[in-house]
Design a protein around this motif. Sequence first.
Motif, PDB file in Angstrom:
ATOM      1  N   ASP A  96       0.809  -1.217   0.000  1.00 45.91           N
ATOM      2  CA  ASP A  96       0.000   0.000   0.000  1.00 45.91           C
ATOM      3  C   ASP A  96       0.845   1.271   0.000  1.00 45.91           C
ATOM      4  OD1 ASP A  96       0.970  -0.526   2.485  1.00 45.91           O
ATOM      5  OD2 ASP A  96      -0.917  -0.245   3.568  1.00 45.91           O
ATOM      6  N   LEU A  97       2.145   1.136   0.285  1.00 45.61           N
ATOM      7  CA  LEU A  97       3.007   2.313   0.334  1.00 45.61           C
ATOM      8  C   LEU A  97       3.933   2.453  -0.870  1.00 45.61           C
ATOM      9  CD1 LEU A  97       4.005   2.425   4.113  1.00 45.61           C
ATOM     10  CD2 LEU A  97       2.180   3.640   2.945  1.00 45.61           C
ATOM     11  N   GLN A  98       4.422   1.331  -1.423  1.00 42.67           N
ATOM     12  CA  GLN A  98       5.332   1.460  -2.555  1.00 42.67           C
ATOM     13  C   GLN A  98       4.785   0.855  -3.847  1.00 42.67           C
ATOM     14  OE1 GLN A  98       8.859  -0.872  -2.890  1.00 42.67           O
ATOM     15  NE2 GLN A  98       8.235  -2.358  -1.335  1.00 42.67           N
ATOM     16  N   GLY A  99       3.559   0.356  -3.803  1.00 41.26           N
ATOM     17  CA  GLY A  99       2.978  -0.233  -5.006  1.00 41.26           C
ATOM     18  C   GLY A  99       3.413  -1.677  -5.173  1.00 41.26           C
ATOM     19  N   GLY A 100       2.820  -2.354  -6.142  1.00 41.40           N
ATOM     20  CA  GLY A 100       3.151  -3.760  -6.370  1.00 41.40           C
ATOM     21  C   GLY A 100       2.028  -4.477  -7.090  1.00 41.40           C
ATOM     22  N   LEU A 101       1.934  -5.766  -6.816  1.00 41.32           N
ATOM     23  CA  LEU A 101       1.003  -6.631  -7.533  1.00 41.32           C
ATOM     24  C   LEU A 101       0.020  -7.277  -6.570  1.00 41.32           C
ATOM     25  CD1 LEU A 101       0.433  -7.798 -10.392  1.00 41.32           C
ATOM     26  CD2 LEU A 101       1.950  -9.698  -9.803  1.00 41.32           C
ATOM     27  N   HIS A 102      -1.260  -7.219  -6.913  1.00 37.85           N
ATOM     28  CA  HIS A 102      -2.330  -7.830  -6.119  1.00 37.85           C
ATOM     29  C   HIS A 102      -3.003  -8.878  -7.002  1.00 37.85           C
ATOM     30  CE1 HIS A 102      -6.030  -7.814  -3.490  1.00 37.85           C
ATOM     31  NE2 HIS A 102      -6.549  -8.217  -4.633  1.00 37.85           N
ATOM     32  N   MET A 103      -3.025 -10.141  -6.534  1.00 39.36           N
ATOM     33  CA  MET A 103      -3.633 -11.215  -7.327  1.00 39.36           C
ATOM     34  C   MET A 103      -4.561 -12.055  -6.465  1.00 39.36           C
ATOM     35  SD  MET A 103      -0.518 -12.651  -9.721  1.00 39.36           S
ATOM     36  CE  MET A 103       0.565 -12.968  -8.334  1.00 39.36           C
ATOM     37  N   LEU A 104      -5.623 -12.526  -7.093  1.00 40.56           N
ATOM     38  CA  LEU A 104      -6.523 -13.481  -6.470  1.00 40.56           C
ATOM     39  C   LEU A 104      -6.492 -14.752  -7.307  1.00 40.56           C
ATOM     40  CD1 LEU A 104      -8.475 -13.677  -4.059  1.00 40.56           C
ATOM     41  CD2 LEU A 104     -10.337 -13.084  -5.616  1.00 40.56           C
ATOM     42  N   LEU A 105      -6.102 -15.860  -6.690  1.00 39.68           N
ATOM     43  CA  LEU A 105      -5.903 -17.117  -7.402  1.00 39.68           C
ATOM     44  C   LEU A 105      -6.959 -18.140  -7.012  1.00 39.68           C
ATOM     45  CD1 LEU A 105      -2.042 -17.429  -6.785  1.00 39.68           C
ATOM     46  CD2 LEU A 105      -3.182 -16.335  -8.719  1.00 39.68           C
ATOM     47  N   GLY A 106      -7.314 -18.976  -7.968  1.00 40.87           N
ATOM     48  CA  GLY A 106      -8.201 -20.104  -7.706  1.00 40.87           C
ATOM     49  C   GLY A 106      -7.413 -21.408  -7.767  1.00 40.87           C
ATOM     50  N   VAL A 107      -7.922 -22.455  -7.149  1.00 36.06           N
ATOM     51  CA  VAL A 107      -7.246 -23.758  -7.109  1.00 36.06           C
ATOM     52  C   VAL A 107      -8.171 -24.811  -7.710  1.00 36.06           C
ATOM     53  CG1 VAL A 107      -6.130 -25.494  -5.660  1.00 36.06           C
ATOM     54  CG2 VAL A 107      -6.042 -23.086  -5.005  1.00 36.06           C
ATOM     55  N   LYS A 108      -7.667 -25.563  -8.702  1.00 42.20           N
ATOM     56  CA  LYS A 108      -8.439 -26.656  -9.299  1.00 42.20           C
ATOM     57  C   LYS A 108      -8.276 -27.894  -8.429  1.00 42.20           C
ATOM     58  CE  LYS A 108      -7.911 -24.903 -14.017  1.00 42.20           C
ATOM     59  NZ  LYS A 108      -7.424 -25.183 -15.392  1.00 42.20           N
ATOM     60  N   THR A 109      -9.079 -27.936  -7.365  1.00 41.77           N
ATOM     61  CA  THR A 109      -8.908 -28.982  -6.355  1.00 41.77           C
ATOM     62  C   THR A 109      -9.199 -30.383  -6.889  1.00 41.77           C
ATOM     63  OG1 THR A 109     -11.167 -28.524  -5.594  1.00 41.77           O
ATOM     64  CG2 THR A 109      -9.371 -27.438  -4.425  1.00 41.77           C
ATOM     65  N   GLU A 110     -10.037 -30.492  -7.942  1.00 43.51           N
ATOM     66  CA  GLU A 110     -10.359 -31.821  -8.472  1.00 43.51           C
ATOM     67  C   GLU A 110      -9.114 -32.500  -9.044  1.00 43.51           C
ATOM     68  OE1 GLU A 110     -10.916 -28.842 -11.756  1.00 43.51           O
ATOM     69  OE2 GLU A 110     -11.522 -28.985  -9.644  1.00 43.51           O
ATOM     70  N   GLU A 111      -8.145 -31.693  -9.501  1.00 46.68           N
ATOM     71  CA  GLU A 111      -6.913 -32.268 -10.032  1.00 46.68           C
ATOM     72  C   GLU A 111      -6.064 -32.889  -8.933  1.00 46.68           C
ATOM     73  OE1 GLU A 111      -6.050 -32.631 -13.149  1.00 46.68           O
ATOM     74  OE2 GLU A 111      -7.903 -31.681 -13.851  1.00 46.68           O
ATOM     75  N   TYR A 114      -5.073 -20.964 -10.996  1.00 42.85           N
ATOM     76  CA  TYR A 114      -5.367 -20.085 -12.123  1.00 42.85           C
ATOM     77  C   TYR A 114      -5.671 -18.684 -11.600  1.00 42.85           C
ATOM     78  CZ  TYR A 114     -10.197 -21.089 -10.738  1.00 42.85           C
ATOM     79  OH  TYR A 114     -11.352 -21.230 -10.016  1.00 42.85           O
ATOM     80  N   LEU A 115      -5.405 -17.691 -12.427  1.00 40.68           N
ATOM     81  CA  LEU A 115      -5.577 -16.295 -12.045  1.00 40.68           C
ATOM     82  C   LEU A 115      -7.036 -15.883 -12.185  1.00 40.68           C
ATOM     83  CD1 LEU A 115      -4.018 -13.692 -11.221  1.00 40.68           C
ATOM     84  CD2 LEU A 115      -3.873 -13.160 -13.660  1.00 40.68           C
ATOM     85  N   MET A 116      -7.621 -15.415 -11.104  1.00 43.57           N
ATOM     86  CA  MET A 116      -9.005 -14.953 -11.112  1.00 43.57           C
ATOM     87  C   MET A 116      -9.085 -13.431 -11.214  1.00 43.57           C
ATOM     88  SD  MET A 116     -10.640 -17.405  -8.141  1.00 43.57           S
ATOM     89  CE  MET A 116     -12.309 -16.874  -8.507  1.00 43.57           C
ATOM     90  N   GLU A 117      -8.127 -12.761 -10.597  1.00 42.85           N
ATOM     91  CA  GLU A 117      -8.158 -11.293 -10.580  1.00 42.85           C
ATOM     92  C   GLU A 117      -6.739 -10.776 -10.407  1.00 42.85           C
ATOM     93  OE1 GLU A 117      -9.460  -7.840  -7.424  1.00 42.85           O
ATOM     94  OE2 GLU A 117     -10.699  -9.650  -7.513  1.00 42.85           O
ATOM     95  N   LYS A 118      -6.406  -9.691 -11.096  1.00 37.62           N
ATOM     96  CA  LYS A 118      -5.081  -9.095 -10.971  1.00 37.62           C
ATOM     97  C   LYS A 118      -5.196  -7.578 -10.985  1.00 37.62           C
ATOM     98  CE  LYS A 118      -2.303  -7.936 -14.137  1.00 37.62           C
ATOM     99  NZ  LYS A 118      -1.420  -7.758 -15.299  1.00 37.62           N
TER     100      LYS A 118
END
Length: 521
Positions: free
Chosen positions: A39-54, A334-338
Amino acid sequence: MKLNYRIVIFALAILFGVFFSAPSLFQMQDGKKVTLGLDLQGGLHMLLGVKTEEAVKSRIKSIAASVKHFSERKDILIDTLQFDEEGITLTLLDKDDVKTIQSFFHEIEGAIVVVVDERISLSLSDEEILRTEQQAISQAIETIRNRLDQFGLTEPVVARQGEEKILVQLAGIKTIEEEQRARELISRAAKLELMAVDEDRTARVYSMSESEAASYGDVILEDAANPNVKHLVREIPILDGSMLTDANVGFDENNRPLISFSLNAEGAEIFGDFTGRSVGKRLAVVLDGKVYSAPVINERIGGGSGQISGNYTVMEAKDLAIALRSGSLLAPIYLMEKRSVGPSLGADSIRASLIALVGGFVLVIIFMVVYYRMAGIIANIALIANLFIILAVMSLFGATLTLPGMAGIVLTVGMAVDANVIISERIRELIHEGKSIHKAIEEGYANAMSAILDANITTLIAAVVLYAYGTGAIKGFAITISIGILASMLTAILGTHGVYEMLEKRIQKSKNNLFWFGIKG
């Protein structure tokens, strides 16, 4: 003036704070520094999903590999061995071996075993499937965190969000290249498998369909260096990456990077047994479903070590070694949100927080000087020392400063002053009662101690609970307020007491309580 142990400790604490906070304050090249959060120097925010059936399919495949090795070690002849996402089915040639295989299956947690003559079927219970899926999410969180730690990022946030989502926040990721590298490292399955090449049918691999290969218990994999080259390998691996203990970057005779890996005792035994009975045949080194090499086995290979060669750079080899060391993912993610957080947001946050911190700090200092006179100046010295100590401790531990962390520092300023206010008021009350300066100081600190300790200990307990159960920025708030509380007890209770003891004779001689404590008489 006379020195005492309190003033010596106070002086050493100030020197400690100034020395170790200097690299952060002046952004010096040498020395440990506080790093800024997302929140102070910036960066990357990601929300990931998991294919649990695999993860369930991978678990069944791993069980099939264990069954195959167990049967070979016990000289049990298997007529057919098949598996899918539902379970494993095998048919034995000798009915007398059924009990042996059955006992092996019963040792597998959550296994449902059905026996009909020489045919044995295994499936996983609903509870075991759920446990495997939950384990895949927990393992993914731990694996991603380990990879990012080895990647060199400071204080990455990796936490579960909801039932099957993972929140990842990476501070300091500013370029597209850095973002791409981090994303590849996070998402890479890093699933290492050593698989036997089907020597009897490999010549027909280019004319064979995947369904035909499956009918023989084989699978068609492409070559990592050339996708047009195909390999026909046995679907059930000899062993997998779960038996890997270490992976490091090395170089071949042509100075090209390669990965050297080591196996645990079980993996080394399986590897040695297989190579011993497969001399003259080929063994495929498969990583994430691609064949990196398929060397001919010339002799039994003991020691449980091997190499993965490929056409990659030194940086790619290092990232691959990190992924292998931290463990393969049980299930693909897998990437859900970035979202990319820009540095301008960080600059705005820093500016606003600094205004709040400096503004509050200046107002407190002015109030203390106006209301308590010299006692207020002594309290302000303790307050400044408190800030230096907080920054020094955070720098030493390489802590990450977030916006809530800065809020914790602002709150600590108020709490540190509060302790000095309580002490000063107790001393003033005792002077009004006619006590000598010596007794007023000693009894003032003694009377104020219980109130200060009660307030600080309860706040410290709350901070510990926040750190234990909070995530990300909440932890940052808990860390700064905890350090601040401990530092304020050192400066406000021990430090200022030492200053008063050192100046006691001068205060008595001056008989000017208005100058020293802001009261008449």
